[in-house]
Scaffold this motif. Structure first.
Motif, PDB file in Angstrom:
ATOM      1  N   UNK A 176     -12.713  84.167 -13.830  1.00 10.54           N
ATOM      2  CA  UNK A 176     -12.546  83.237 -14.381  1.00 10.54           C
ATOM      3  C   UNK A 176     -14.520  82.804 -13.900  1.00 10.54           C
ATOM      4  N   UNK A 177     -14.952  83.325 -13.556  1.00 13.38           N
ATOM      5  CA  UNK A 177     -16.528  83.419 -13.941  1.00 13.38           C
ATOM      6  C   UNK A 177     -17.173  83.851 -14.876  1.00 13.38           C
ATOM      7  N   UNK A 178     -16.249  85.165 -15.686  1.00 11.36           N
ATOM      8  CA  UNK A 178     -17.373  85.307 -17.450  1.00 11.36           C
ATOM      9  C   UNK A 178     -16.338  84.124 -17.965  1.00 11.36           C
ATOM     10  N   UNK A 179     -15.303  83.541 -18.337  1.00 11.29           N
ATOM     11  CA  UNK A 179     -14.718  82.443 -18.669  1.00 11.29           C
ATOM     12  C   UNK A 179     -15.982  81.485 -18.985  1.00 11.29           C
ATOM     13  N   UNK A 180     -16.471  80.912 -17.742  1.00 11.54           N
ATOM     14  CA  UNK A 180     -16.944  79.966 -17.672  1.00 11.54           C
ATOM     15  C   UNK A 180     -17.998  79.878 -18.236  1.00 11.54           C
ATOM     16  N   UNK A 181     -18.414  81.084 -18.327  1.00 12.63           N
ATOM     17  CA  UNK A 181     -20.185  81.700 -19.005  1.00 12.63           C
ATOM     18  C   UNK A 181     -19.918  82.290 -20.316  1.00 12.63           C
ATOM     19  N   UNK A 182     -18.861  82.095 -20.977  1.00 14.89           N
ATOM     20  CA  UNK A 182     -18.513  82.341 -22.618  1.00 14.89           C
ATOM     21  C   UNK A 182     -18.707  83.638 -22.535  1.00 14.89           C
ATOM     22  N   UNK A 183     -17.574  84.634 -21.983  1.00 18.03           N
ATOM     23  CA  UNK A 183     -18.243  86.139 -22.242  1.00 18.03           C
ATOM     24  C   UNK A 183     -16.971  86.293 -23.653  1.00 18.03           C
ATOM     25  N   UNK A 184     -17.219  86.813 -24.007  1.00 22.90           N
ATOM     26  CA  UNK A 184     -16.004  87.499 -25.005  1.00 22.90           C
ATOM     27  C   UNK A 184     -15.398  88.239 -24.942  1.00 22.90           C
ATOM     28  N   UNK A 185     -15.769  89.570 -24.027  1.00 25.91           N
ATOM     29  CA  UNK A 185     -14.884  91.049 -24.017  1.00 25.91           C
ATOM     30  C   UNK A 185     -15.935  91.036 -22.773  1.00 25.91           C
ATOM     31  N   UNK A 186     -13.906  91.228 -22.029  1.00 22.81           N
ATOM     32  CA  UNK A 186     -14.246  91.877 -20.514  1.00 22.81           C
ATOM     33  C   UNK A 186     -14.233  93.028 -20.077  1.00 22.81           C
ATOM     34  N   UNK A 187     -14.660  93.418 -19.357  1.00 23.21           N
ATOM     35  CA  UNK A 187     -13.831  95.633 -18.851  1.00 23.21           C
ATOM     36  C   UNK A 187     -14.387  95.089 -17.579  1.00 23.21           C
ATOM     37  N   UNK A 188     -12.564  95.604 -17.000  1.00 25.84           N
ATOM     38  CA  UNK A 188     -12.362  95.563 -15.272  1.00 25.84           C
ATOM     39  C   UNK A 188     -12.518  97.259 -14.957  1.00 25.84           C
ATOM     40  N   UNK A 189     -13.482  97.514 -13.856  1.00 27.45           N
ATOM     41  CA  UNK A 189     -12.947  99.048 -13.460  1.00 27.45           C
ATOM     42  C   UNK A 189     -13.050  99.240 -12.471  1.00 27.45           C
ATOM     43  N   UNK A 190     -13.281 100.015 -11.603  1.00 22.17           N
ATOM     44  CA  UNK A 190     -12.487 100.228 -10.309  1.00 22.17           C
ATOM     45  C   UNK A 190     -14.578 100.987  -9.566  1.00 22.17           C
ATOM     46  N   UNK A 191     -14.863 100.727  -8.712  1.00 25.26           N
ATOM     47  CA  UNK A 191     -16.495 100.757  -8.174  1.00 25.26           C
ATOM     48  C   UNK A 191     -15.890 102.251  -7.695  1.00 25.26           C
ATOM     49  N   UNK A 215     -24.108  88.868  -8.802  1.00 28.22           N
ATOM     50  CA  UNK A 215     -23.201  89.212  -7.550  1.00 28.22           C
ATOM     51  C   UNK A 215     -22.471  88.050  -7.125  1.00 28.22           C
ATOM     52  N   UNK A 216     -21.162  88.449  -7.184  1.00 27.63           N
ATOM     53  CA  UNK A 216     -20.000  87.402  -6.368  1.00 27.63           C
ATOM     54  C   UNK A 216     -19.575  87.468  -5.701  1.00 27.63           C
ATOM     55  N   UNK A 217     -20.385  86.731  -4.613  1.00 23.62           N
ATOM     56  CA  UNK A 217     -20.481  87.098  -2.863  1.00 23.62           C
ATOM     57  C   UNK A 217     -19.119  86.489  -2.622  1.00 23.62           C
ATOM     58  N   UNK A 218     -18.134  86.970  -2.348  1.00 21.61           N
ATOM     59  CA  UNK A 218     -17.195  86.599  -0.977  1.00 21.61           C
ATOM     60  C   UNK A 218     -16.870  86.568  -0.081  1.00 21.61           C
ATOM     61  N   UNK A 219     -17.130  85.764   1.180  1.00 25.65           N
ATOM     62  CA  UNK A 219     -16.580  86.261   2.640  1.00 25.65           C
ATOM     63  C   UNK A 219     -15.841  86.970   2.963  1.00 25.65           C
ATOM     64  N   UNK A 220     -15.183  87.105   2.284  1.00 21.94           N
ATOM     65  CA  UNK A 220     -13.969  87.724   3.215  1.00 21.94           C
ATOM     66  C   UNK A 220     -12.854  88.697   2.070  1.00 21.94           C
ATOM     67  N   UNK A 221     -12.523  90.309   2.866  1.00 25.77           N
ATOM     68  CA  UNK A 221     -11.600  90.379   1.736  1.00 25.77           C
ATOM     69  C   UNK A 221     -10.052  90.207   0.911  1.00 25.77           C
ATOM     70  N   UNK A 222      -9.955  89.710  -0.307  1.00 27.88           N
ATOM     71  CA  UNK A 222      -9.190  88.804  -0.613  1.00 27.88           C
ATOM     72  C   UNK A 222      -8.384  89.452  -1.459  1.00 27.88           C
ATOM     73  N   UNK A 223      -8.453  91.197  -2.166  1.00 28.25           N
ATOM     74  CA  UNK A 223      -8.170  91.755  -2.579  1.00 28.25           C
ATOM     75  C   UNK A 223      -8.496  92.081  -3.639  1.00 28.25           C
ATOM     76  N   UNK A 224      -7.573  93.092  -4.530  1.00 31.78           N
ATOM     77  CA  UNK A 224      -8.254  93.683  -5.426  1.00 31.78           C
ATOM     78  C   UNK A 224      -8.206  92.925  -6.559  1.00 31.78           C
ATOM     79  N   UNK A 225      -6.907  91.980  -6.431  1.00 29.29           N
ATOM     80  CA  UNK A 225      -6.109  91.166  -7.804  1.00 29.29           C
ATOM     81  C   UNK A 225      -6.505  89.892  -7.415  1.00 29.29           C
TER      82      UNK A 225
END
Length: 166
Positions: free
Chosen positions: A83-98, A65-75
């Protein structure tokens, strides 16, 4: 080229006040792609979403979990997740709404399409079998017009450029 045997997949779930949905979404994602990592990017949800994610993580595992202090928007949440995933070497990213508007069962199909030498795969509401639940007529019209406008102005053959399931 991605080594499919050793590829690392990250599912990014931006959240803000998703306490009613988050447990079901996480369980469905884990069932759909058991080997994936899940990153919840929470924008300081006052409803306790982040606490629920932490509790569920202990049970089903491989959830960060990446906790952010305030609502900064979906984008911004999605960008932070990538950025978090690229820094950790992930190859495939799936983005989806919760909010359960995207069915995690479809994730393996998206990834299989990506493996067919594609750079981007978008889950569309506007294909056979696609659907939009709980949208007003106005919102549906705005979505259709917005997607037409994007397709026309950018000259791209994408019929659902605003989809959050990529």
């Amino acid at each position: 080229m991605i080594d499919h045997v050793n590829e690392k997949t990250l599912v990014i779930l931006p959240t803000y006040n998703e306490s009613l949905n988050i447990e079901e979404v996480l369980r469905k994602v884990r069932k759909s792609i058991p080997s994936s990592s899940i990153l919840v990017v929470d924008d300081g949800s006052p409803d306790g979403t982040a606490d629920l994610v932490s509790a569920i993580s202990n049970e089903i595992g491989n959830i960060q979990i990446l906790k952010r202090s305030e609502k900064s928007g979906l984008g911004n949440a999605c960008k932070a997740g990538f950025e978090w995933g690229l820094d950790r070497g992930y190859d495939i990213f799936v983005e989806m709404d919760s909010d359960l508007s995207h069915d995690p069962v479809e994730m393996p199909r998206l990834i299989d399409e990506l493996r067919q030498n594609k750079d981007l795969v978008i889950g569309s509401r506007y294909i056979k079998g696609g659907q939009i639940l709980k949208w007003s007529v106005i919102r549906r019209l705005l979505s259709r017009y917005g997607n037409y406008y994007v397709r026309f102005m950018l000259r791209i053959p994408i019929h659902d450029a605003t989809s959050g399931y990529r």
